[in-house]
Write an enzyme that holds these catalytic residues in place. Structure first.
Site, PDB file in Angstrom:
ATOM      1  N   LYS A 194       0.807  -1.219   0.000  1.00 31.96           N
ATOM      2  CA  LYS A 194       0.000   0.000   0.000  1.00 31.96           C
ATOM      3  C   LYS A 194       0.838   1.265   0.000  1.00 31.96           C
ATOM      4  CE  LYS A 194      -4.190  -1.941   1.797  1.00 31.96           C
ATOM      5  NZ  LYS A 194      -5.426  -1.735   2.506  1.00 31.96           N
ATOM      6  N   LYS A 197     -10.208  -9.026 -12.275  1.00 34.72           N
ATOM      7  CA  LYS A 197     -11.305  -8.964 -11.311  1.00 34.72           C
ATOM      8  C   LYS A 197     -12.052  -7.636 -11.441  1.00 34.72           C
ATOM      9  CE  LYS A 197     -10.449  -8.022  -6.937  1.00 34.72           C
ATOM     10  NZ  LYS A 197     -11.072  -7.732  -5.670  1.00 34.72           N
ATOM     11  N   LYS A 213     -13.288  -1.506  -8.059  1.00 33.73           N
ATOM     12  CA  LYS A 213     -13.628  -0.079  -8.111  1.00 33.73           C
ATOM     13  C   LYS A 213     -12.544   0.725  -8.803  1.00 33.73           C
ATOM     14  CE  LYS A 213     -12.212   0.650  -3.281  1.00 33.73           C
ATOM     15  NZ  LYS A 213     -12.290  -0.750  -2.794  1.00 33.73           N
TER      16      LYS A 213
HETATM   17  P1  ADP Z   1     -12.211  -3.627  -4.811  1.00 29.14           P
HETATM   18  O1  ADP Z   1     -11.431  -4.795  -5.365  1.00 29.14           O
HETATM   19  O2  ADP Z   1     -13.170  -3.064  -5.751  1.00 29.14           O
HETATM   20  O3  ADP Z   1     -11.318  -2.609  -4.179  1.00 29.14           O
HETATM   21  P2  ADP Z   1     -12.673  -4.462  -2.148  1.00 29.14           P
HETATM   22  O4  ADP Z   1     -11.264  -4.894  -2.047  1.00 29.14           O
HETATM   23  O5  ADP Z   1     -13.119  -3.255  -1.398  1.00 29.14           O
HETATM   24  O6  ADP Z   1     -13.084  -4.274  -3.668  1.00 29.14           O
HETATM   25  O7  ADP Z   1     -13.566  -5.718  -1.788  1.00 29.14           O
HETATM   26  C1  ADP Z   1     -14.543  -5.781  -0.787  1.00 29.14           C
HETATM   27  C2  ADP Z   1     -15.093  -7.193  -0.768  1.00 29.14           C
HETATM   28  O8  ADP Z   1     -15.697  -7.515  -2.036  1.00 29.14           O
HETATM   29  C3  ADP Z   1     -14.029  -8.245  -0.542  1.00 29.14           C
HETATM   30  O9  ADP Z   1     -14.565  -9.195   0.385  1.00 29.14           O
HETATM   31  C4  ADP Z   1     -13.810  -8.899  -1.881  1.00 29.14           C
HETATM   32  O10 ADP Z   1     -13.503 -10.254  -1.758  1.00 29.14           O
HETATM   33  C5  ADP Z   1     -15.138  -8.707  -2.577  1.00 29.14           C
HETATM   34  N1  ADP Z   1     -14.896  -8.490  -4.004  1.00 29.14           N
HETATM   35  C6  ADP Z   1     -14.331  -7.395  -4.560  1.00 29.14           C
HETATM   36  N2  ADP Z   1     -14.248  -7.504  -5.892  1.00 29.14           N
HETATM   37  C7  ADP Z   1     -14.784  -8.710  -6.206  1.00 29.14           C
HETATM   38  C8  ADP Z   1     -14.980  -9.422  -7.430  1.00 29.14           C
HETATM   39  N3  ADP Z   1     -14.636  -8.879  -8.598  1.00 29.14           N
HETATM   40  N4  ADP Z   1     -15.566 -10.633  -7.394  1.00 29.14           N
HETATM   41  C9  ADP Z   1     -15.926 -11.179  -6.215  1.00 29.14           C
HETATM   42  N5  ADP Z   1     -15.766 -10.572  -5.024  1.00 29.14           N
HETATM   43  C10 ADP Z   1     -15.195  -9.358  -5.001  1.00 29.14           C
HETATM   44 NA    NA Z   2      -9.189  -4.229  -3.339  1.00 26.74          NA
END
Ligand code: ADP
Ligand code: NA
Length: 330
Positions: free
Chosen positions: A114, A197, A200
């Site tokens: 990070k 994946k 956001k």
């Molecule tokens: P991002 O990857 O958009 O930053 P986060 O890391 O905030 O999302 O993820 C929050 C939760 O959502 C986590 O528990 C993560 O496993 C789930 N998650 C995020 N993106 C996906 C995805 N593309 N498919 C399945 N689960 C996801």
């Molecule tokens: Na993330």
């Protein structure tokens, strides 16, 4: 018999959750409310480990809460609350800071990831010690299980080490939580770049379906999803990532099996596939967006729900902190 406690946190870092968050995490949290006494915390203290614009943070916190409730987190069944509304998080974090070795904290690999951009010298000490705050978040609620993704395993190990250390130095105080590894049943990929994946931080906003998107926007994004040229509706992640992602989204959102869905589309083209997926996603997300909008339009009600969540959380968090202080000689 009372249900075991469970703690899970979410960042107030985006103004809208996306379809991946919903299918990969949120639907599981909604189900876990039945088997656990769940504490769901919106981690604003963690958010300020990196610079935040205050008005934006406040707005994101409210929008996050509204979307979780709209998606099925029931404030009657679970405690949904904002971390800064429960002072014991910061208070216990300080105590745990004082029993964590500097070298031990330095081994947390997420800090390296990070802080990469600005380097460690340009990162806050808060970012460095955030796994310790995370340990406090968990230990206050005495959970037997913590739902974690693979990326959080190291932090849960630290949490367990700190709890064990405190218990052996000062007397039995904390439950030692087990990792409850979340099933990766529904991994959702980017619509424009279907080997990545859905996230956001997507390069192209068209690749990402947001819970707060209007139905016409969702339909448009799904209809412009990247597919391939062989025209065959078949599930094969390696050879056909775009088509497989669409099939996977449909199956995750409706509960229909992949085989039965692909069979139902025999002889049809990608247009029909996209229409079916768009309809399914819109009909699942539309009520969520409407309910979230309703809550955001009634700030007093949203505040009341969050205050009731904080009251439930404070009750147990204060009790744990009071035991900790007592054992420390405060
Ligand atoms: P991002 O990857 O958009 O930053 P986060 O890391 O905030 O999302 O993820 C929050 C939760 O959502 C986590 O528990 C993560 O496993 C789930 N998650 C995020 N993106 C996906 C995805 N593309 N498919 C399945 N689960 C996801
Ligand atoms: Na993330």
């Amino acid at each position: 018999m009372s249900k075991p406690n469970l703690l899970s946190g979410m960042q107030p870092s985006a103004s809208s959750l996306h379809l991946g968050n919903y299918l990969g995490a949120l639907t599981q949290w909604v189900k876990m409310q039945e088997d656990f006494n769940a504490y769901y915390v919106i981690v604003d203290l963690h958010a300020i480990t990196v610079p935040q614009e205050p008005a934006q943070l406040r707005e994101n916190t409210r929008r996050t809460a509204a979307q979780y409730i709209a998606a099925g987190i029931d404030p009657e069944k679970s405690a949904l609350f904002v971390q800064s509304h429960v002072p014991a998080h910061a208070q216990l974090a300080w105590v745990l800071n004082c029993i964590t070795g500097f070298g031990e904290a330095s081994r947390m690999t997420q800090f390296k990831d990070k802080s990469q951009k600005g380097g460690a010298d340009n990162s806050s000490v808060g970012l460095f010690t955030y796994p310790i705050l995370q340990a406090a978040d968990i230990l206050l609620y005495q959970p037997k299980a913590v739902p974690v993704g693979e990326d959080q395993r190291q932090h849960l190990e630290l949490t367990r080490d700190l709890a064990t250390r405190f218990n052996s130095r000062f007397g039995q105080t904390f439950e030692i939580p087990e990792a409850h590894i979340l099933r990766e049943t529904a991994k959702i990929y980017d619509l424009q770049e279907p080997t990545a994946k859905m996230s956001k931080s997507a390069a192209d906003p068209k690749g990402l379906v947001n819970l707060m998107d209007e139905p016409s926007v969702i339909a448009k994004k799904i209809k412009s999803a990247v597919t391939d040229t062989d025209g065959e509706i078949r599930f094969d992640r390696d050879a056909k990532p775009g088509v497989s992602n669409l099939i996977g989204i449909y199956s995750a959102i409706t509960g229909e099996s992949i085989d039965s869905f692909t069979a139902s589309l025999q002889g049809q083209g990608y247009g029909a596939l996209k229409t079916a997926v768009a309809d399914a996603v819109v009909s699942a997300l539309d009520p969520i967006r409407n309910r979230a909008q309703e809550l955001l339009g009634d700030p007093a009600e949203l505040d009341r729900l969050l205050a009731s969540g904080a009251a439930k959380a404070n009750e147990i968090a204060e009790r744990t902190l009071s035991d900790v202080y007592d054992r420390l000689g405060f």
